[in-house]
Design a protein around this motif. Sequence first.
Motif, PDB file in Angstrom:
ATOM      1  N   THR A  46      39.632  24.222 -35.024  1.00  0.00           N
ATOM      2  CA  THR A  46      39.901  23.408 -33.936  1.00  0.00           C
ATOM      3  C   THR A  46      39.706  24.067 -32.667  1.00  0.00           C
ATOM      4  O   THR A  46      40.376  24.974 -32.284  1.00  0.00           O
ATOM      5  CB  THR A  46      41.438  22.615 -34.057  1.00  0.00           C
ATOM      6  N   ILE A  47      38.825  23.137 -31.662  1.00  0.00           N
ATOM      7  CA  ILE A  47      38.411  24.077 -30.598  1.00  0.00           C
ATOM      8  C   ILE A  47      38.599  23.243 -29.393  1.00  0.00           C
ATOM      9  O   ILE A  47      38.254  21.908 -29.442  1.00  0.00           O
ATOM     10  CB  ILE A  47      36.897  24.347 -30.722  1.00  0.00           C
ATOM     11  N   PRO A  48      39.037  23.535 -28.148  1.00  0.00           N
ATOM     12  CA  PRO A  48      39.087  22.995 -27.100  1.00  0.00           C
ATOM     13  C   PRO A  48      37.791  22.314 -26.627  1.00  0.00           C
ATOM     14  O   PRO A  48      36.950  23.123 -26.903  1.00  0.00           O
ATOM     15  CB  PRO A  48      39.761  23.891 -26.058  1.00  0.00           C
ATOM     16  N   MET A  49      37.598  21.308 -25.976  1.00  0.00           N
ATOM     17  CA  MET A  49      36.365  20.753 -25.430  1.00  0.00           C
ATOM     18  C   MET A  49      35.466  21.767 -24.891  1.00  0.00           C
ATOM     19  O   MET A  49      34.433  21.890 -24.766  1.00  0.00           O
ATOM     20  CB  MET A  49      36.263  19.570 -24.953  1.00  0.00           C
ATOM     21  N   ASP A  50      36.213  22.405 -23.762  1.00  0.00           N
ATOM     22  CA  ASP A  50      35.342  23.330 -22.816  1.00  0.00           C
ATOM     23  C   ASP A  50      34.813  24.498 -23.648  1.00  0.00           C
ATOM     24  O   ASP A  50      33.650  24.980 -23.443  1.00  0.00           O
ATOM     25  CB  ASP A  50      36.159  23.810 -21.825  1.00  0.00           C
ATOM     26  N   VAL A  51      35.624  24.845 -24.793  1.00  0.00           N
ATOM     27  CA  VAL A  51      35.188  26.169 -25.639  1.00  0.00           C
ATOM     28  C   VAL A  51      33.931  25.311 -26.355  1.00  0.00           C
ATOM     29  O   VAL A  51      32.795  26.139 -26.536  1.00  0.00           O
ATOM     30  CB  VAL A  51      36.152  26.561 -26.129  1.00  0.00           C
ATOM     31  N   ALA A  52      34.087  24.352 -27.001  1.00  0.00           N
ATOM     32  CA  ALA A  52      33.134  23.674 -27.667  1.00  0.00           C
ATOM     33  C   ALA A  52      31.882  23.570 -27.155  1.00  0.00           C
ATOM     34  O   ALA A  52      30.756  23.819 -27.637  1.00  0.00           O
ATOM     35  CB  ALA A  52      33.671  22.559 -28.274  1.00  0.00           C
ATOM     36  N   GLU A  53      31.912  23.068 -25.780  1.00  0.00           N
ATOM     37  CA  GLU A  53      30.875  22.853 -25.018  1.00  0.00           C
ATOM     38  C   GLU A  53      30.035  24.232 -24.727  1.00  0.00           C
ATOM     39  O   GLU A  53      28.937  24.261 -24.898  1.00  0.00           O
ATOM     40  CB  GLU A  53      30.980  22.098 -23.821  1.00  0.00           C
ATOM     41  N   GLN A  54      30.745  25.448 -24.555  1.00  0.00           N
ATOM     42  CA  GLN A  54      30.125  26.529 -24.300  1.00  0.00           C
ATOM     43  C   GLN A  54      29.701  27.279 -25.470  1.00  0.00           C
ATOM     44  O   GLN A  54      28.481  27.679 -25.370  1.00  0.00           O
ATOM     45  CB  GLN A  54      31.227  27.800 -23.709  1.00  0.00           C
ATOM     46  N   LEU A  55      30.124  26.973 -26.580  1.00  0.00           N
ATOM     47  CA  LEU A  55      29.640  27.389 -28.059  1.00  0.00           C
ATOM     48  C   LEU A  55      28.189  26.799 -28.254  1.00  0.00           C
ATOM     49  O   LEU A  55      27.497  27.207 -28.467  1.00  0.00           O
ATOM     50  CB  LEU A  55      30.631  27.195 -29.138  1.00  0.00           C
TER      51      LEU A  55
ATOM     52  N   ILE B  59      26.013  25.404 -26.189  1.00  0.00           N
ATOM     53  CA  ILE B  59      25.225  25.963 -25.092  1.00  0.00           C
ATOM     54  C   ILE B  59      24.517  27.226 -25.727  1.00  0.00           C
ATOM     55  O   ILE B  59      23.374  27.472 -25.840  1.00  0.00           O
ATOM     56  CB  ILE B  59      25.710  26.023 -23.821  1.00  0.00           C
ATOM     57  N   SER B  60      25.531  28.067 -26.112  1.00  0.00           N
ATOM     58  CA  SER B  60      25.227  29.258 -26.742  1.00  0.00           C
ATOM     59  C   SER B  60      24.055  29.367 -28.065  1.00  0.00           C
ATOM     60  O   SER B  60      23.255  30.017 -28.043  1.00  0.00           O
ATOM     61  CB  SER B  60      26.521  30.227 -26.876  1.00  0.00           C
ATOM     62  N   LEU B  61      24.937  28.521 -28.808  1.00  0.00           N
ATOM     63  CA  LEU B  61      24.261  28.313 -30.070  1.00  0.00           C
ATOM     64  C   LEU B  61      22.664  27.860 -29.902  1.00  0.00           C
ATOM     65  O   LEU B  61      21.648  28.107 -30.583  1.00  0.00           O
ATOM     66  CB  LEU B  61      24.846  27.304 -31.084  1.00  0.00           C
ATOM     67  N   LEU B  62      22.480  26.676 -28.881  1.00  0.00           N
ATOM     68  CA  LEU B  62      21.341  26.310 -28.790  1.00  0.00           C
ATOM     69  C   LEU B  62      20.217  27.420 -28.046  1.00  0.00           C
ATOM     70  O   LEU B  62      19.269  27.413 -28.462  1.00  0.00           O
ATOM     71  CB  LEU B  62      21.334  25.094 -27.614  1.00  0.00           C
ATOM     72  N   ARG B  63      20.822  28.188 -27.170  1.00  0.00           N
ATOM     73  CA  ARG B  63      20.001  29.321 -26.462  1.00  0.00           C
ATOM     74  C   ARG B  63      19.702  30.362 -27.650  1.00  0.00           C
ATOM     75  O   ARG B  63      18.393  30.845 -27.555  1.00  0.00           O
ATOM     76  CB  ARG B  63      20.808  30.050 -25.612  1.00  0.00           C
ATOM     77  N   MET B  64      20.498  30.520 -28.705  1.00  0.00           N
ATOM     78  CA  MET B  64      20.112  31.557 -29.738  1.00  0.00           C
ATOM     79  C   MET B  64      19.154  30.869 -30.575  1.00  0.00           C
ATOM     80  O   MET B  64      18.124  31.396 -30.963  1.00  0.00           O
ATOM     81  CB  MET B  64      21.413  31.868 -30.585  1.00  0.00           C
ATOM     82  N   VAL B  65      19.138  29.666 -31.001  1.00  0.00           N
ATOM     83  CA  VAL B  65      18.237  28.854 -31.721  1.00  0.00           C
ATOM     84  C   VAL B  65      16.905  28.799 -30.971  1.00  0.00           C
ATOM     85  O   VAL B  65      15.762  29.056 -31.697  1.00  0.00           O
ATOM     86  CB  VAL B  65      18.802  27.647 -32.088  1.00  0.00           C
TER      87      VAL B  65
END
Length: 113
Positions: free
Chosen positions: A83-92, A94-100
């Motif tokens: 379970t992840i807070p929304m701001d952390v989920a958003e950062q994750l 973005i990070s995943l999209l950059r890696m992909v």
Amino acid sequence: MSDKAMIHELVHRRSSVFIDEYVDRYSAMAISWNGDERVHVTFGRDSLEVLSEPIVPNPENPSKAIFGTGRSKPYRNDVASLTIPMDVAEQLAISLLRMVHGSRDREKSEDGQ
């Protein structure tokens, strides 16, 4: 007056329940918890449980036995739920999209060589 401590690195320590598993499936939903919106993600992988295998005569040699077609059952092996807070989920996200994106760019450049 006390001196301020300068931190030059953040040491990572694994929790006693740390997991290191391969997953290829996920289920995600947004939830509201105590008035806060959060993202809940369950990670897992599909698997097959073999329930039984009959022992049958070998058609090529009836004096020997082999395993026949068994019974099995597919299931989703849930590995972890977070379970992840929304701001952390958003950062994750973005990070995943950059890696992909970076990985896809590398694949394209390797294919062009």
